[in-house]
Design an enzyme around this catalytic site. Structure first.
Site, PDB file in Angstrom:
ATOM      1  CD  GLU A 142      -4.079  -5.775   3.827  1.00 33.77           C
ATOM      2  OE1 GLU A 142      -5.292  -4.765   4.201  1.00 33.77           O
ATOM      3  OE2 GLU A 142      -3.071  -5.590   4.354  1.00 33.77           O
ATOM      4  CD  GLU A 178      -2.822  -1.055   2.133  1.00 34.11           C
ATOM      5  OE1 GLU A 178      -3.053  -0.034   2.957  1.00 34.11           O
ATOM      6  OE2 GLU A 178      -3.840  -2.040   2.245  1.00 34.11           O
TER       7      GLU A 178
END
Length: 340
Positions: free
Chosen positions: A279, A174
């Site tokens: 995720e 991320e």
């Protein structure tokens, strides 16, 4: 994802338990399927069953490994063959890894040939302390210059010593957001150079067979994630973390938005890389079985190396009672009986 988009604890939950299951297309999404006509979203189902390693993020310690059996029972006895966990990013000694973390996973992995171990690795310490851009930029420059080589060499040696030499390493995940100190935005060119340095150090560890996963959060976030891509020679898998957000955004829009799911698949194909989804889960739109159906069908069509459902509230369906309809879809898709 950024702290504004998805709340986290002071430190990201450290453990993901991942299920590797055979997902025949006719079990993946009971009911409606996404058929918007995007070129990367075929309107005709694949003719053969698709094997997709799939998972649930269930805990932050050794108990997470033990929960595999509970998830297995919930799914009707499905076989569980992949594990996923996270290194703490608070200090460098934790980023180097510890037997207390690796030991339980190493034993679990050794119990059955072919199991996959996936490890998220922070690229800088004080990972979630909200460091200013100036400090992040300085840390990236030190890393690119080799100041942190020994930490990553130690990590690699410990993984090999624990018979986890074929791990998938999700470095600096991320990076296009603002949650972590290893973010790319303050200096993309230096960030890429630092990634290449870390990969080079880890590949030099004797006995390693690591694969490296470049995983951004879905959408534009703080910076366009392609700006952070370090190059094909240093990446094995191109991943995406993709939660059901923001509020009111349907699955089709998550596919077609700029730097969304479709752009991710196109980018990976253009670079000759497989995809992953480390995720994903519910978030801003409550119990949303249509989103879950869409994601599961997406995985069947695009055959990721692995995918991990984040299973704590508000994201989950096994450990979170708030999402029963989504839970029925997941059990119908991934369960051993193929029934909700």
């Amino acid at each position: 994802m950024t702290s504004l988009r998805r709340p986290r604890a002071a430190l990201i939950v450290l453990l993901a338990v991942v299920l590797a299951l055979v997902l025949p297309y006719d079990r993946l999404a009971p009911g409606a399927r996404y058929t918007a006509g995007e070129p990367v979203v075929p309107s005709v189902p694949p003719p053969e069953p698709v094997t997709v390693p799939s998972g649930f993020f269930t805990g932050s310690d050794e108990a997470g490994v033990r929960r595999i059996a509970e998830v297995q029972r919930w799914l009707g006895g499905a076989s569980l063959t992949v594990g996923h966990t996270y290194l703490p990013g608070d200090r460098w000694s934790n980023i180097e890894g510890h037997p207390a973390l690796f030991g339980p996973w190493a034993r679990w992995k050794a119990e059955r040939p072919g199991r996959l171990f996936v490890l998220n690795v922070p690229l800088l310490d004080r990972s979630e302390e909200g460091l200013p851009d100036e400090e992040v930029r300085a840390g990236l420059r030190r890393g690119a210059a080799g100041s942190y080589d020994e930490h990553f060499r130690t990590l690699g040696e410990r993984l090999v010593a624990h018979r986890l030499s074929d791990a998938v390493l999700v470095l600096g995940w991320e990076m296009n957001g603002t949650t972590y100190s290893h973010r790319c935005g303050p200096d993309p060119e230096t960030w890429k150079a630092y990634w290449r340095r870390v990969v080079t150090v880890l590949r030099a560890v004797p006995g390693q067979r690591f694969r490296f996963d470049f995983t951004a959060s879905r959408g534009r976030d703080a910076v366009e994630w392609p700006r952070c891509y370090p190059g094909d020679s240093y990446v094995d898998i191109i991943g995406m973390d993709a939660y059901d957000q923001p509020e009111g955004l349907g699955f089709e829009e998550q596919v077609t938005e700029e730097f969304g799911l479709a752009d991710h698949v196109r980018f990976a194909a253009a670079h000759g890389k497989p995809v992953s989804y480390p995720e994903w889960g519910l978030f801003r739109n409550g119990d949303n079985p249509a989103y879950v159906r869409g994601m599961l069908d997406w995985f069947a069509r695009h055959r990721p190396v692995y995918q991990t459902f984040t299973d704590y509230c508000p994201h989950g369906v096994w450990a979170c009672a708030d999402n029963p309809e989504s839970g029925r879809v997941v059990r119908g898709a991934l369960g051993a009986t193929g029934r909700p």
